[in-house]
Design an enzyme around this catalytic site. Structure first.
Site, PDB file in Angstrom:
ATOM      1  N   LYS A 155       0.837  -1.202   0.000  1.00 58.81           N
ATOM      2  CA  LYS A 155       0.000   0.000   0.000  1.00 58.81           C
ATOM      3  C   LYS A 155       0.870   1.250   0.000  1.00 58.81           C
ATOM      4  O   LYS A 155       1.899   1.295   0.687  1.00 58.81           O
ATOM      5  CB  LYS A 155      -0.923  -0.015   1.221  1.00 58.81           C
ATOM      6  CG  LYS A 155      -1.920   1.134   1.271  1.00 58.81           C
ATOM      7  CD  LYS A 155      -2.837   1.006   2.486  1.00 58.81           C
ATOM      8  CE  LYS A 155      -3.841   2.141   2.544  1.00 58.81           C
ATOM      9  NZ  LYS A 155      -4.763   2.025   3.695  1.00 58.81           N
ATOM     10  N   SER A 210      -9.379   2.337   2.534  1.00 62.13           N
ATOM     11  CA  SER A 210      -8.465   3.067   1.669  1.00 62.13           C
ATOM     12  C   SER A 210      -7.486   2.175   0.924  1.00 62.13           C
ATOM     13  O   SER A 210      -6.731   2.632   0.080  1.00 62.13           O
ATOM     14  CB  SER A 210      -7.689   4.093   2.491  1.00 62.13           C
ATOM     15  OG  SER A 210      -6.935   3.471   3.523  1.00 62.13           O
ATOM     16  N   SER A 235     -10.067   0.000   6.627  1.00 60.51           N
ATOM     17  CA  SER A 235      -9.477   0.170   5.294  1.00 60.51           C
ATOM     18  C   SER A 235      -8.822  -1.059   4.693  1.00 60.51           C
ATOM     19  O   SER A 235      -8.469  -1.051   3.516  1.00 60.51           O
ATOM     20  CB  SER A 235      -8.458   1.319   5.324  1.00 60.51           C
ATOM     21  OG  SER A 235      -9.114   2.550   5.495  1.00 60.51           O
TER      22      SER A 235
END
Length: 511
Positions: free
Chosen positions: A106, A181, A205
């Site tokens: 990420k 996210s 997320s």
């Protein structure tokens, strides 16, 4: 006391001039006479010399052990679902449990030499000079890192449209949200571009995009996986964890990244032990008791409720007893989380520039420097959810101080106790991961209210476990109108093996 003339021209920290100090004094309501202010200013300069000393010293860093090239920004035709910010190819050790596995990272996590934006133009141009601890652990265990997966603007959204490179598209329906996210990580795993990925979770997320893409995503116990080298939203809710197509791969990746990081991360207990999560996977749940949290099923779409309830009841085929349990305080769990993440995020992510204060451990200084400059130069580029947290956090801080944050943290102990009490009776708890299936992405003419609801409206079941720190995994329970529905399994803190085992047992029943 150092020479005052030198200190007034300190190249590191400029001393305030008389008028600045007078204005600061008025803001605080001190009404200090000019002659006393002058003395305070002179004494302040002595302290500024200490800042100069600190600036001259060399800070500790994190290892960069494996060679790599910077990689490249993929063209749209090489970027399925817009899942990637940057592609690279970093090979780790020639053997290990992750050897032969490809991993996406990420884009809120530092990978040395590889550009990073945390989903926002405020960090554009930033290239870390360190590898986050979990990046080194992945490479030490033989993993192969294929790039940085797209995330939401400063990771503050549960949808997938706030990234400054454009929306990450749901692989099941490109006009719908992937979830955020960690949307890029979920899409890349679902599309088979990587075997596994790392996500971050402060309000859901990891679990939100894993649920809407139909993969497995684990938010580990708070503190199990070191957060060292990742951009923080709020230190008491920060989590990093594994995402994969199956439970076994999640367990393999968790084993590789979990464990104590010395003195670098104060989130971690000093006696932290990490079991072999893969060896503990077992499809037999004999003598297990599983509680379906009634408050977690309402209000959810009727189809979501029925899909998850039917999936959970299948665990009786693995010899578990499945029954309803009520945890009334769960209904207030999102409310308890809100001041912690909004006010704490304002202090840590905004004022503290992604690092915060008052935590012992490693601070990524280059991130702090970049974010401070970025907030000054590119603040207008921030997303609607980020503007909301800045305005709301500033308003609460100015008018109420830390009153609500303090009360929410105290109430969080009560919420934690409520879950713990249920988990004394049940091996794991189950509820829908999200109250509805992946919604349509907002259109260009959507109102601010519609955009904010799209970004933050799905976290009622996920967010409470970020503030309490309990491990929570989502696994695909089935579909509703062709869209994946996630089932969330929650366990005792640091008993991540049990939530993995429950998910594994369900996975085996589905084969």
């Amino acid at each position: 006391m150092a020479d005052k003339g030198k200190l007034y021209n300190n190249p590191v920290v400029r001393a305030p001039d008389a008028e600045e100090l007078k204005e600061l004094s008025k803001e605080w309501g001190f009404h200090i006479p000019d002659d006393e202010l002058s003395e305070i200013r002179d004494y302040m300069c002595g302290f500024l010399h200490e800042y100069e000393v600190v600036d001259s010293l060399v800070s500790p860093s994190l290892d960069v052990k494996y060679p790599r090239t910077p990689g490249y920004r993929p063209e749209p035709e090489d970027n399925l679902c817009n899942a990637w910010y940057w592609k690279c190819d970093i090979k780790g050790a020639s053997s290990g449990p992750l050897f032969g596995k490809t991993i996406g990272i990420k884009d809120n996590i530092c990978v040395a030499g590889v550009p990073m934006t945390n989903g926002s133009k405020v960090m554009e141009g930033y290239v870390p000079d360190i590898d986050a601890t979990l990046v080194t652990r992945i490479l030490d265990n033989g993993g192969r890192i294929m790039g940085k997966t797209n995330c939401e603007n400063m990771c503050f959204s549960g949808s997938s449209w706030t990234n400054d490179t454009g929306p990450t598209l749901n692989p099941h329906d490109p006009v719908r949200s992937t979830g955020g996210s960690s949307g890029g990580s979920a899409a890349a795993v679902y599309n088979g571009e990587v075997d596994m990925a790392i996500g971050g979770d402060q309000g859901g997320s990891i679990r939100i995009p894993a649920s809407w893409c139909g993969i497995v995503g684990l938010k580990p116990t708070w503190g199990l996986v070191p957060y060292t080298g990742a951009v923080s939203i709020e230190t008491t809710v920060d989590h990093l964890g594994p995402m994969a197509k199956n439970v076994t791969d999640c367990a393999i990746l968790l084993k590789a990244i979990a464990g104590l990081d010395g003195e670098r991360d104060s989130r971690q207990p000093r006696d932290l032990q990490v079991p072999d999560y893969v060896q503990k996977l077992d499809k037999n749940l004999a003598k297990w008791k599983i509680g379906l949290v009634t408050e977690g099923f309402e209000p959810c779409e009727k189809d979501v409720q029925s899909v998850v309830r039917d999936a959970a009841m299948k665990l009786s085929q693995a010899d578990a007893t499945v029954e309803d349990v009520s945890i009334p305080l769960h209904k207030d769990g999102n409310a308890i989380w809100a001041p912690i993440c909004v006010e704490g995020g304002y202090q840590c992510m905004i004022l503290g520039c992604g690092a915060g204060y008052q935590n012992k451990g490693f601070y990524t200084e280059s991130v702090v420097t970049k974010l401070r400059a970025g907030y000054e130069q590119q603040r207008r580029q921030l997303s609607d959810p980020m503007k909301l947290i800045m305005l709301m956090g500033g308003h609460i801080q100015k008018n109420y101080g830390n009153r609500f944050y303090a009360k929410a943290q105290n109430l969080n102990m009560k919420l934690t106790e409520a879950y713990d009490k249920a988990l004394d009776k049940y091996d794991v708890l189950i509820m829908p991961t999200l109250p509805y299936t992946a919604p349509l992405l907002p259109t260009k003419d959507a109102t601010v209210t519609e955009r904010l609801k799209n970004a933050l409206g799905m976290i009622k079941n996920t967010a409470p476990f970020d503030s309490t720190g309990h491990p929570a995994i989502t696994i695909n329970a089935g579909t509703s109108a062709g869209l994946p529905v996630g089932m969330m399994i929650i366990g005792k803190r640091f008993d991540d093996a049990k939530v993995l085992q429950a998910a594994f047992a369900f996975e085996q029943l589905e084969k």
